[in-house]
Write a protein that holds these residues in place. Sequence first.
Motif, PDB file in Angstrom:
ATOM      1  N   UNK A   1     -22.614  13.018  16.987  1.00 31.39           N
ATOM      2  CA  UNK A   1     -21.397  12.345  16.514  1.00 31.39           C
ATOM      3  C   UNK A   1     -21.492  10.853  16.827  1.00 31.39           C
ATOM      4  N   UNK A   2     -21.109  10.044  15.857  1.00 31.19           N
ATOM      5  CA  UNK A   2     -21.126   8.589  16.038  1.00 31.19           C
ATOM      6  C   UNK A   2     -19.706   8.066  16.100  1.00 31.19           C
ATOM      7  N   UNK A   3     -19.444   7.249  17.127  1.00 34.63           N
ATOM      8  CA  UNK A   3     -18.134   6.623  17.271  1.00 34.63           C
ATOM      9  C   UNK A   3     -18.159   5.228  16.649  1.00 34.63           C
ATOM     10  N   UNK A   4     -17.107   4.931  15.900  1.00 35.96           N
ATOM     11  CA  UNK A   4     -16.950   3.623  15.267  1.00 35.96           C
ATOM     12  C   UNK A   4     -15.747   2.907  15.882  1.00 35.96           C
ATOM     13  N   UNK A   5     -15.859   1.606  16.019  1.00 34.86           N
ATOM     14  CA  UNK A   5     -14.709   0.770  16.347  1.00 34.86           C
ATOM     15  C   UNK A   5     -14.327  -0.009  15.098  1.00 34.86           C
ATOM     16  N   UNK A   6     -13.081   0.110  14.674  1.00 36.13           N
ATOM     17  CA  UNK A   6     -12.580  -0.664  13.547  1.00 36.13           C
ATOM     18  C   UNK A   6     -11.692  -1.790  14.037  1.00 36.13           C
ATOM     19  N   UNK A   7     -11.799  -2.953  13.394  1.00 42.79           N
ATOM     20  CA  UNK A   7     -11.023  -4.135  13.780  1.00 42.79           C
ATOM     21  C   UNK A   7     -10.316  -4.687  12.560  1.00 42.79           C
ATOM     22  N   UNK A   8      -9.034  -5.008  12.713  1.00 42.76           N
ATOM     23  CA  UNK A   8      -8.213  -5.569  11.632  1.00 42.76           C
ATOM     24  C   UNK A   8      -7.448  -6.796  12.139  1.00 42.76           C
ATOM     25  N   UNK A   9      -7.687  -7.958  11.493  1.00 48.44           N
ATOM     26  CA  UNK A   9      -6.942  -9.180  11.806  1.00 48.44           C
ATOM     27  C   UNK A   9      -6.719  -9.998  10.530  1.00 48.44           C
ATOM     28  N   UNK A  10      -6.501  -9.329   9.399  1.00 51.82           N
ATOM     29  CA  UNK A  10      -6.477 -10.059   8.131  1.00 51.82           C
ATOM     30  C   UNK A  10      -5.216 -10.883   7.922  1.00 51.82           C
ATOM     31  N   UNK A  78     -16.962  -1.871  12.820  1.00 53.83           N
ATOM     32  CA  UNK A  78     -16.508  -2.172  11.462  1.00 53.83           C
ATOM     33  C   UNK A  78     -15.374  -3.187  11.530  1.00 53.83           C
ATOM     34  N   UNK A  79     -15.328  -4.073  10.553  1.00 44.37           N
ATOM     35  CA  UNK A  79     -14.291  -5.105  10.561  1.00 44.37           C
ATOM     36  C   UNK A  79     -13.862  -5.430   9.136  1.00 44.37           C
ATOM     37  N   UNK A 310      -6.193  -0.608  11.648  1.00 45.38           N
ATOM     38  CA  UNK A 310      -7.656  -0.589  11.702  1.00 45.38           C
ATOM     39  C   UNK A 310      -8.247   0.773  11.407  1.00 45.38           C
ATOM     40  N   UNK A 311      -7.414   1.820  11.374  1.00 42.85           N
ATOM     41  CA  UNK A 311      -7.939   3.151  11.065  1.00 42.85           C
ATOM     42  C   UNK A 311      -8.515   3.194   9.662  1.00 42.85           C
ATOM     43  N   UNK A 312      -7.893   2.430   8.739  1.00 45.35           N
ATOM     44  CA  UNK A 312      -8.377   2.459   7.366  1.00 45.35           C
ATOM     45  C   UNK A 312      -9.737   1.780   7.219  1.00 45.35           C
ATOM     46  N   UNK A 313     -10.193   1.105   8.278  1.00 47.16           N
ATOM     47  CA  UNK A 313     -11.560   0.583   8.275  1.00 47.16           C
ATOM     48  C   UNK A 313     -12.578   1.709   8.339  1.00 47.16           C
ATOM     49  N   UNK A 314     -12.092   2.960   8.438  1.00 42.58           N
ATOM     50  CA  UNK A 314     -13.001   4.115   8.381  1.00 42.58           C
ATOM     51  C   UNK A 314     -13.745   4.189   7.060  1.00 42.58           C
ATOM     52  N   UNK A 315     -13.346   3.394   6.095  1.00 44.64           N
ATOM     53  CA  UNK A 315     -14.145   3.231   4.878  1.00 44.64           C
ATOM     54  C   UNK A 315     -15.576   2.843   5.231  1.00 44.64           C
ATOM     55  N   UNK A 316     -15.750   2.232   6.390  1.00 45.70           N
ATOM     56  CA  UNK A 316     -17.085   1.831   6.844  1.00 45.70           C
ATOM     57  C   UNK A 316     -18.031   3.016   6.973  1.00 45.70           C
ATOM     58  N   UNK A 317     -17.487   4.205   7.209  1.00 45.10           N
ATOM     59  CA  UNK A 317     -18.344   5.389   7.334  1.00 45.10           C
ATOM     60  C   UNK A 317     -19.121   5.621   6.040  1.00 45.10           C
ATOM     61  N   UNK A 318     -18.458   5.369   4.904  1.00 43.88           N
ATOM     62  CA  UNK A 318     -19.135   5.541   3.619  1.00 43.88           C
ATOM     63  C   UNK A 318     -20.310   4.574   3.493  1.00 43.88           C
ATOM     64  N   UNK A 319     -20.112   3.343   3.936  1.00 49.28           N
ATOM     65  CA  UNK A 319     -21.209   2.361   3.899  1.00 49.28           C
ATOM     66  C   UNK A 319     -22.303   2.717   4.914  1.00 49.28           C
ATOM     67  N   UNK A 320     -21.882   3.147   6.078  1.00 43.66           N
ATOM     68  CA  UNK A 320     -22.836   3.509   7.137  1.00 43.66           C
ATOM     69  C   UNK A 320     -23.761   4.627   6.672  1.00 43.66           C
TER      70      UNK A 320
END
Length: 337
Positions: A1-10, A78-79, A310-320
């Motif tokens: 399992x891979x853990x991701x950190x998502x960051x949001x400051x838009x 992810x950011x 920042x949870x919606x930065x989980x889109x990064x999983x698709x790119x990863x």
Amino acid sequence: MTYFLGIETSCDETAAAVFTDDLAVRSSVVASQTDLHARFGGVVPEIASRAHLRNLLPVIDEALARAGIGVTDLGCVAVHHTPGLVGALLVGVTAAKALSLALGVPLVGVNHVAGHVFACRLAAGRDIFPCVGLVVSGGHTALFRCDTALSLELLGGTRDDAAGEAFDKVAAVLGLGFPGGPAVEREAALGNPKAHRFPRTFLDTDRLEFSFSGLKTAVLYACHGQDVAKATPPGPGQKRADLAASFQAAAVDVLAGKCKQALRQTGLKRLAVGGGVSANGPLRAALTAMCAKEGAELFIPPLSLCTDNAAMAALAVEKWKRGEFAPPDLDAEPNFI
């Protein structure tokens, strides 16, 4: 399992989240700046950027603690790097690049608007693509054809104000405070939505575009007449409630109507709606009724995933999964890319 950190400051929410490669959200922390911007009636970019600088590291620490992991357990950062206020975005992007470099883990850049659509996927717990996506917030109002999570084809957007911006400006006209969306909705619940027949721009055309500037101006003149320079906001009472209700009804009619047109023009039978304005109760009800009549599935996330997070930065999983990592010189891009 891979853990991701998502960051949001838009914009004006400092947020961090921890999620996994199977899209399980382990934590989501948001530090709001509403009180900082309320006196100005809107977001002040410089104030937002400085608040992000103060808040981001404590928010990341809290997200990690809630998830029960340490920073060294992360396998990817992810950011949201586009679109948004450039100074605000830079805070998050700089922090994400520093963490990625220090930890030796991949960096993934995520489009904030695409993330709002992906929030529907998170909430649904299953694939929702292909679909029509509506992102409706303070900075964006746009329709997309979304064949996959990473494929957004713009069908049409606003020609002027975003819907959320119009809510904020109408709230200012009516003296309801900031943020305008919840304030207008509360006031509208006391009024008659048919008291004023405000314009519903482009509703009767096939163009998948929006315009809320004329609606906002119509409210201004209905409230104050022609002498707007000397006008003061109306006090509590039926007039203010009727203006709020009539404005909200017009905005909701346009948003729901354009979604119906987009479904019919694309032939798709799924609608995913994200962004802060999607928290509006009458809009959710109108979209639910419209999709039922059209035989379409409606996906709207819970309120916690509607506003910036920042949870919606989980889109990064698709790119990863596709190995689409960001370069070390990833930059903040204020315009939609």
